[in-house]
Design an enzyme around this catalytic site. Structure first.
Site, PDB file in Angstrom:
ATOM      1  N   TYR A 158      49.118  66.413  56.485  1.00 29.87           N
ATOM      2  CA  TYR A 158      47.915  65.829  57.081  1.00 29.87           C
ATOM      3  C   TYR A 158      48.064  65.758  58.595  1.00 29.87           C
ATOM      4  CZ  TYR A 158      47.354  64.460  52.239  1.00 29.87           C
ATOM      5  OH  TYR A 158      47.264  64.479  50.869  1.00 29.87           O
ATOM      6  N   HIS A 225      41.891  63.401  55.811  1.00 28.32           N
ATOM      7  CA  HIS A 225      42.723  62.206  55.619  1.00 28.32           C
ATOM      8  C   HIS A 225      42.474  61.182  56.729  1.00 28.32           C
ATOM      9  CE1 HIS A 225      46.300  60.241  53.709  1.00 28.32           C
ATOM     10  NE2 HIS A 225      45.878  60.964  52.677  1.00 28.32           N
TER      11      HIS A 225
END
Length: 417
Positions: A158, A225
Site C-alpha cells: 500500500y 487504502h
C-alpha cells in the site's frame, strides 16, 4: 423440542498462519452441540478476549442459543455505548457461533438458512504484488495460471512502502523500487514511510503496463487504502478510467466520505468502500445515494453474519454488490462465514481470498476447497469448519503492537495506514 441453552463461552487464541486469531466457542446443554465464530481483531486480540470473557460470557450463559436475532440486538446495546471494533468483534464471534449451532440443529449449512444457494461456486480475487511493473505482471500471470479471473494489483503493497510486518500478511513484500519518495529530514521519527505524490504518479503507469501486456481479459482491482488526500483520490479515479478497473478500493478515509460525491460526479471508475466501518449505518448513505458500487465490509467488525446479511439486502435494493473483506487476519471460520453470505446473496460481487497454509488447514478441519479461482463450501451443517483445540495450542499468539500501522509521510507526519 427441549430448549437449547448456552452453558459456556470459550475464547481460543491461536496463530497457525503466523497471524494472531481469536475464535469463540459457544457450548450448550446438549451433549456435543457447540458453535464456533471468528472474533479476530488481530491488532487488539487481548482486548477482544477480555470483552468476551468478562462481558459477553456472563451476558450469554443461560440464554436460548437459537434466539440469534434477539441475542444480537440485546448484546449490541448491553454496554450502552456501542459499535466499537472491540465489542463488535466479540459480538461477531458469538453471532457466528450461534448461526453454527442453528445450522447443526437444523442439519443444514448456514447458507441454506440465509436463503439458499444463488450460485454454483464463489469467484475469488487474489492479491498480486511486486517491486516493479514486471514483478506485478509475473504475479498476475501466476494467479491466472491457477484460474483466477480477478486480481488486486499493487506495487509495493500500500502506497509503495512494502512491509516486513509478518502480522499483516504472514509474508514480507518488497518496497516499490520505481516509486522514488521525497527526501526526509535528518532525524527521522520511527515509522513506515511512503510518499503519496510519488505513489499517485506510479499507479497509472503500472496499469498502462498491465493492460498493454495482459489486455482486458482479466479484471483488475486496486486498493488505495486511504493513503492519499481526497482530491488526489478523485484525480486517480479519473486517471484510471481508461483501464476499466473492476473497482477502486477505499479511495478515501471514512472521515472523508463526503468526498465520494465529488469523485462520483467526475469519474465512472467503480468504487468499493467500508473496510474500516464499524457501524452498519455507515454504509447507509453511501448505498442509498449511489456513491459506491461494492460494500467492502469486514464482517466481524460490524458484528457478524446477522448485520452483514442486512447490509447486503439493503444494498441489493440500490444495485450495490458485495465484496467482503478477506485478509489473512480472519480465521478460517470467518472465511467460511464470508462464503456462506456469498453463496446466499443475489447481489454478490466478488470475494477476496488469502490462501490458507498447511498449519491453518490442520488446525481448522473443514476449510473451503479452492479450484480454478472458485471457492466451494462443504454441505456440513452449520458453518462447516471446526477447530482442533489441542493443535491450536501449538501456535500461541504473540500480541504486541503492529508496525505497519505506523505510517508516516516523507517529512515524518503521521499518516493513515
Amino acid at each position: 423440542m427441549e430448549s437449547i441453552t448456552i452453558t459456556n463461552v470459550k475464547t481460543i487464541l491461536t496463530a497457525p498462519g503466523g497471524i494472531d486469531l481469536v475464535v469463540v466457542k459457544v457450548e450448550t446443554n446438549q451433549p456435543g452441540l457447540y458453535g464456533l465464530g471468528c472474533a479476530t481483531f488481530t491488532q487488539r486480540i487481548f482486548a477482544v478476549e477480555a470483552a468476551i470473557e468478562q462481558y459477553m460470557k456472563p451476558f450469554l450463559i443461560g440464554k436460548d442459543a437459537l434466539r440469534t436475532e434477539d441475542i444480537w440486538q440485546s448484546a449490541a446495546v448491553s454496554g450502552y455505548w456501542r459499535s466499537g471494533p472491540i465489542m463488535n468483534n466479540a459480538l461477531s464471534g458469538v453471532d457466528m457461533a450461534l448461526w453454527d449451532i442453528k445450522g447443526k440443529v437444523a442439519g443444514l449449512p448456514v447458507y441454506q438458512m440465509l436463503g439458499g444457494r444463488c450460485r454454483d461456486g464463489v469467484p475469488l480475487y487474489r492479491h498480486c504484488d511486486g517491486e516493479d511493473e514486471i514483478a506485478v505482471e509475473d504475479s498476475i500471470r501466476a494467479a491466472m495460471e491457477e484460474g483466477y479471473q480477478h486480481v488486486r494489483c499493487q506495487m509495493g503493497m500500500y502506497g509503495g512502502s512494502g512491509t516486513e510486518d509478518l502480522k499483516l500478511i504472514a509474508g514480507k513484500l518488497a518496497r516499490a523500487k520505481n516509486i522514488q519518495p521525497k527526501i526526509s529530514p535528518r532525524n527521522k521519527t520511527h515509522g513506515i514511510y511512503f510518499d503519496p505524490d510519488a505513489y499517485l504518479r506510479a499507479v497509472p503507469k503500472l496499469f498502462d503496463h498491465l493492460r498493454d501486456k495482459l489486455g482486458f481479459g482479466v479484471e483488475f482491482i486496486h486498493d488505495v487504502h486511504e493513503r492519499v488526500s481526497p482530491i488526489a483520490a478523485v484525480q486517480l479515479a479519473k486517471n484510471l478510467e481508461q483501464h476499466q478497473l473492476f473497482f477502486l478500493e477505499d479511495p478515501v478515509a471514512p472521515e472523508n466520505i463526503e468526498w465520494l460525491k465529488t469523485l462520483r460526479a467526475q469519474s465512472s471508475t467503480p468504487i468499493s468502500m467500508g473496510e474500516l466501518f464499524t457501524n452498519v449505518n455507515e454504509f447507509k448513505p453511501l448505498i442509498q445515494n449511489n456513491l459506491i458500487d461494492f460494500i467492502r465490509c469486514h464482517v466481524s467488525t460490524v458484528g457478524g453474519i446477522t448485520p452483514a446479511k442486512k447490509i447486503a439486502t439493503f444494498a441489493e435494493f440500490h444495485g450495490v454488490r458485495t465484496a467482503w473483506h478477506g485478509p489473512g487476519d480472519i480465521s478460517p471460520i470467518g472465511v467460511a462465514a464470508n462464503l456462506h453470505l456469498d453463496l446466499s446473496t443475489t447481489n454478490f460481487g466478488i470475494q477476496e481470498w488469502t490462501p490458507l497454509n498447511d498449519n491453518l488447514l490442520d488446525v481448522f478441519p473443514g476449510c473451503p476447497e479452492i479450484d480454478r479461482g472458485y471457492a466451494y463450501l462443504s454441505d456440513r451443517p452449520g458453518i462447516g469448519v471446526d477447530i482442533d483445540e489441542e493443535k491450536a495450542k501449538c501456535y500461541p499468539c504473540q500480541g504486541g503492537i503492529p508496525s505497519w500501522t505506523n505510517a508516516r509521510l516523507p517529512d515524518g507526519t503521521a499518516a493513515r495506514p
